[in-house]
Design a protein around this motif. Structure first.
Motif, mmCIF file in Angstrom:
data_model
loop_
_atom_site.group_PDB
_atom_site.id
_atom_site.type_symbol
_atom_site.label_atom_id
_atom_site.label_comp_id
_atom_site.label_asym_id
_atom_site.label_seq_id
_atom_site.Cartn_x
_atom_site.Cartn_y
_atom_site.Cartn_z
ATOM 1 N N SER A 1 42.569 35.032 43.021
ATOM 2 C CA SER A 1 42.666 34.067 43.812
ATOM 3 C C SER A 1 41.584 33.057 43.516
ATOM 4 N N GLN A 2 40.624 33.120 42.685
ATOM 5 C CA GLN A 2 39.704 32.378 42.319
ATOM 6 C C GLN A 2 40.068 31.834 40.832
ATOM 7 N N ASP A 3 41.191 31.997 40.486
ATOM 8 C CA ASP A 3 41.600 31.482 39.115
ATOM 9 C C ASP A 3 40.588 32.126 38.023
ATOM 10 N N SER A 4 40.411 33.335 38.446
ATOM 11 C CA SER A 4 39.447 34.107 37.391
ATOM 12 C C SER A 4 40.127 35.277 36.828
ATOM 13 N N GLY A 5 41.520 35.445 37.268
ATOM 14 C CA GLY A 5 42.125 36.676 36.714
ATOM 15 C C GLY A 5 42.224 36.601 35.420
ATOM 16 N N SER A 6 42.141 35.768 34.496
ATOM 17 C CA SER A 6 42.222 35.791 32.915
ATOM 18 C C SER A 6 40.976 36.606 32.342
ATOM 19 N N LEU A 7 39.857 36.558 32.937
ATOM 20 C CA LEU A 7 38.837 37.358 32.837
ATOM 21 C C LEU A 7 38.005 36.623 31.351
ATOM 22 N N CYS A 8 38.308 35.464 31.326
ATOM 23 C CA CYS A 8 37.873 34.991 30.168
ATOM 24 C C CYS A 8 36.178 34.853 30.356
ATOM 25 N N PHE A 9 35.680 35.092 31.040
ATOM 26 C CA PHE A 9 34.193 35.217 31.136
ATOM 27 C C PHE A 9 33.630 36.518 30.481
ATOM 28 N N CYS A 10 34.504 37.446 30.133
ATOM 29 C CA CYS A 10 34.336 38.570 29.554
ATOM 30 C C CYS A 10 34.498 38.555 28.073
ATOM 31 N N LEU B 1 41.537 47.116 35.034
ATOM 32 C CA LEU B 1 40.846 46.569 36.539
ATOM 33 C C LEU B 1 41.755 46.602 37.445
ATOM 34 N N LYS B 2 42.887 46.084 37.288
ATOM 35 C CA LYS B 2 44.153 45.904 38.363
ATOM 36 C C LYS B 2 44.392 47.735 38.818
ATOM 37 N N ALA B 3 44.386 48.513 37.730
ATOM 38 C CA ALA B 3 44.574 49.926 38.123
ATOM 39 C C ALA B 3 43.672 50.460 38.997
ATOM 40 N N ILE B 4 42.169 50.391 38.660
ATOM 41 C CA ILE B 4 41.140 50.821 39.314
ATOM 42 C C ILE B 4 40.570 50.133 40.643
ATOM 43 N N ASP B 5 40.948 48.946 40.673
ATOM 44 C CA ASP B 5 40.236 48.027 41.555
ATOM 45 C C ASP B 5 41.112 46.850 41.997
ATOM 46 N N PRO B 6 42.364 47.088 42.480
ATOM 47 C CA PRO B 6 43.254 45.824 42.916
ATOM 48 C C PRO B 6 42.462 44.780 43.503
ATOM 49 N N GLU B 7 41.819 45.273 44.729
ATOM 50 C CA GLU B 7 41.066 44.439 45.685
ATOM 51 C C GLU B 7 40.311 43.410 44.677
ATOM 52 N N LEU B 8 39.490 43.781 43.715
ATOM 53 C CA LEU B 8 38.602 43.068 43.159
ATOM 54 C C LEU B 8 39.419 42.174 42.004
ATOM 55 N N CYS B 9 40.412 42.745 41.618
ATOM 56 C CA CYS B 9 41.206 41.894 40.759
ATOM 57 C C CYS B 9 42.274 40.850 41.354
ATOM 58 N N ASP B 10 42.495 41.045 42.428
ATOM 59 C CA ASP B 10 43.465 40.076 43.435
ATOM 60 C C ASP B 10 42.404 38.750 43.851
ATOM 61 N N LEU C 1 36.533 49.968 29.266
ATOM 62 C CA LEU C 1 36.048 50.873 30.400
ATOM 63 C C LEU C 1 34.659 50.390 30.632
ATOM 64 N N MET C 2 33.763 50.182 29.975
ATOM 65 C CA MET C 2 32.484 49.542 29.958
ATOM 66 C C MET C 2 32.655 48.056 30.700
ATOM 67 N N ALA C 3 33.333 47.348 30.335
ATOM 68 C CA ALA C 3 33.490 45.980 31.027
ATOM 69 C C ALA C 3 34.033 46.075 32.315
ATOM 70 N N CYS C 4 34.948 47.235 32.536
ATOM 71 C CA CYS C 4 35.304 47.554 33.904
ATOM 72 C C CYS C 4 34.058 47.994 34.782
ATOM 73 N N SER C 5 33.406 48.713 34.430
ATOM 74 C CA SER C 5 32.201 49.313 35.024
ATOM 75 C C SER C 5 31.150 48.178 35.432
ATOM 76 N N ILE C 6 31.211 47.071 34.541
ATOM 77 C CA ILE C 6 29.985 46.263 34.824
ATOM 78 C C ILE C 6 30.872 45.420 35.911
ATOM 79 N N LEU C 7 32.181 44.733 35.765
ATOM 80 C CA LEU C 7 32.777 44.371 36.901
ATOM 81 C C LEU C 7 32.846 44.947 38.153
ATOM 82 N N GLU C 8 33.008 45.974 38.180
ATOM 83 C CA GLU C 8 32.948 46.955 39.488
ATOM 84 C C GLU C 8 31.691 47.042 39.984
#
Length: 639
Positions: free
Chosen positions: A479-488, A466-475, A524-531
């Motif tokens: 910033s909302q302490d959701s970077g661990s992606l535990c909701f996935c 996710l950091k590679a394809i969409d750093p803005e979303l990752c950042d 990759l499927m998870a990335c597509s959902i997040l994007e």
């Protein structure tokens, strides 16, 4: 009548503890030196901090929220410049917005005190300030200013705190610890109030201690930093380990380093990818003796368009390894006879266990109990499993019990019934569904292991992608302490089984089983959902709580065909980048150590193992969507 003077007892004290008034504006001189103490005041332990100029004799200001119905004013909440890391989200009532605590221009702070009974969590903060901080969060959802131990002492502090509370580490975040009272009855009550579980029976805590993985699975939508062992059994399980020994691996005085993943180069345009027609002619791939003549072509067609329902029963047995691709029709008949005999020998083992034997085997008894409970609530809306006295439920139960005998070390973990039900639905055969389950679990069994190392690794790999394809979303998530992606977590655990309809899952899984275009197609499927949710997440300025709520509400609302196309497009876009970071290459399975070849990073040698073929190499040409017709950038091939 004269008021009784307040009695207090100093339990612990450490100087050189600096209060950091704003974590984001670190360029300002906003650290205040002081003392940290644990003090018993009238028998109630409290964690207190006071600045150096305070002699410590005055009672510090109390910074916590009184429970509903108690007297006392609500504290003024401090804004540390970031959102705190939550482990459990209450869905009962909405949290109040935090208010900024006024800071004098000098930057100096008065003392504060937090009763340990009001401590909710503590964590080692990972700020890019060159220093480590301890962040405390109260049960009233207030975050206190971060504390920096310039002279060490965190271990000693935590050891002293464990005299009064239990600190439970979260495996998904080694920096996060949750605070619980030693009274398990109070713990059970707190769980009931949050409605985390499907039932509130009296043995809730004992079941959670025995198997928190299973107990919390049904309520996982309300649990983010999921933890096994967060509540530890009594000392008999901990053995002779001291509290300090238990905490030391997680809370060392030095913060481990971490790597920032960025592409280092602009990604090219993302190609448009379309789905194809499903595999609808099986006989064309069989020779006169029944061998599959071109397994790779079969996988390419399945990856591109799936399989028509009438052929799934046959083709799935090849995709999941029940039948070898090069086996003849006669050989498959012999395999079925051998596997049938082997299955029923294992089934007889558990069916022949007497009640007396079972009473002396708590592990077996526990597996049976979990299976019986889960079978009664697995895909009951599907006609194959609906209604009472349904033979499909009996088969589901028997196959899962037999798998326990096949792999007793793993046994049964909640979620495995979700894995089996589509297999049983398609094969309509007890023996075949078992061996298909075995093949599927060969891919997923690490997801269910107690250490959860595989799940942690996948969440890390997902973060890297996710950091590679969409750093803005990752950042933004960071910033909302959701970077661990535990909701996935649930997505990856059972491959999106509860995120799409039953029919969609049949199509999705058969695509995943091809392992095209790479092994981590599910990431990759998870990335597509997040994007796909980026606009909603950022545009609506979601915070941690609402991000979690929004992600959970996506269940059964997504177009998996479009998301699959997007997942492949992400793969093609990344693999066309000539300066792709090594970490990303490793996740995609295209990394070549520099010592092994003179070719560029985008020229992929197939791995020599069972997953990749040596006969093909990846060219450095532009990307084209994979269409099964000798593409310029072919996906991995599998024997």
């Amino acid at each position: 009548m004269e008021a009784k003077p307040e009695s207090h007892k100093l339990i612990f004290e450490k100087e050189g503890v600096y209060l950091h008034t704003n974590a984001k504006r670190s360029h300002q001189d906003t650290t205040v030196p002081g003392f940290i103490r644990i003090v018993e005041r009238d028998g109630e332990p409290a964690l207190e901090w006071s600045p150096v100029e305070d002699d410590g004799r005055n009672t510090p200001a109390v910074l916590y929220t009184k429970k509903d119905g108690e007297d006392g004013e609500e504290e003024t909440k401090f804004d540390p410049g970031y959102e705190p890391d939550w482990a459990v989200i209450s869905t009962v009532k909405q949290e109040r917005r935090q208010e900024r605590l006024p800071v004098k221009e000098t930057g100096h702070w008065g003392a504060f005190s937090l009763p340990l009974s009001e401590l909710y969590s503590l964590r080692r903060a990972r700020f890019s300030l060159g220093r480590n901080f301890l962040v405390l969060t109260t049960r009233g959802s207030a975050s206190l200013p971060p504390l920096h131990f310039r002279r060490g002492g965190t271990r000693e502090l935590l050891k002293a705190m464990q005299r009064y509370i239990r600190l439970a580490p979260s495996p998904l975040d080694g920096r996060l610890f949750l605070a619980y009272p030693h009274d398990s009855g109070a713990l059970s009550q707190s769980f009931d109030e949050l409605h985390l579980f499907d039932d509130t029976s009296a043995d809730l805590v004992s079941r959670f201690i025995q198997d928190p993985y299973a107990t919390t699975f049904g309520g996982f939508s309300k649990v983010t930093n999921f933890f096994r062992g967060a509540i530890r059994p009594p000392e008999s399980t901990l053995g002779n380990r001291s509290p300090q020994d238990a905490l030391s691996p997680h809370l060392a005085d030095e913060e481990p380093g971490f790597e920032l993943i960025t592409c280092g180069a602009e990604l090219g345009p993302r190609p448009e990818v379309k789905r194809g027609k499903p595999l609808d002619n099986w006989d064309q791939f069989l020779d006169s003796e029944g061998r599959v003549t071109d397994p790779q072509r079969v996988k390419e067609l399945v990856f591109r368009g799936g399989i028509v329902p009438s052929l799934r029963k046959e083709v799935w047995k090849f995709l999941l390894g029940f039948y070898p691709w090069k086996s003849t029709t006669k050989e498959r008949e012999e395999i079925l006879l051998v596997k049938t005999d082997e299955y029923f020998r294992m089934k007889v083992q558990w069916k022949s266990v007497s009640e007396e034997q079972e009473m002396r085997n708590s592990l077996f008894r526990g597996y049976r109990s979990l299976i019986e409970r889960d079978v009664n609530r697995t895909d009951r809306q599907n006609s194959f499993f609906s209604g009472d006295d349904n033979p499909g439920l009996v088969l589901l139960h028997d196959v899962l019990m037999t798998y326990c005998m096949y792999n007793f070390d793993l046994g049964y973990v909640q979620g495995m019934s979700d894995i089996l039900s589509p297999l049983l639905f398609v094969t309509e055969n007890e023996v075949e569904s078992f061996w298909c389950l075995k093949g599927f679990m060969d891919l997923l069994h690490q997801n269910f292991e107690e250490s959860q190392e595989a799940m942690k690794q996948q969440l890390l790999q997902l973060s890297i992608l996710l950091k590679a394809i969409d750093p803005e979303l990752c950042d933004y998530l960071d910033s909302q302490d959701s970077g661990s992606l535990c909701f996935c977590f649930r997505w990856l655990l059972i491959w999106f089984k509860r995120e799409f309809t039953f029919e969609d899952i049949l199509s999705l899984w058969e695509v995943f089983w091809t392992r095209l275009p790479c092994e981590n197609i599910h990431l990759l499927m998870a990335c597509s959902i997040l994007e796909s949710q980026k606009k909603e997440l950022i545009g609506s300025n979601h915070d941690f709580n609402s991000i979690l709520k929004h992600i959970n509400e996506l269940s059964m609302q997504m177009d998996f065909q479009k998301l699959l196309c997007d997942a492949e497009a992400i793969y093609l876009q990344l693999t066309s980048c000539k300066e792709l970071p090594v970490k990303v290459q490793e996740v995609l399975g295209i990394y070549i150590p520099s010592s092994s070849a003179d070719e560029s990073p985008n020229t992929e040698h197939r791995e020599t193992d069972t997953l990749l073929s040596q006969s093909e190499a990846r060219g450095a040409t532009s990307c084209q969507p994979f269409n099964g017709q000798t593409p310029q950038r072919p996906p991995p091939t599998y024997p």
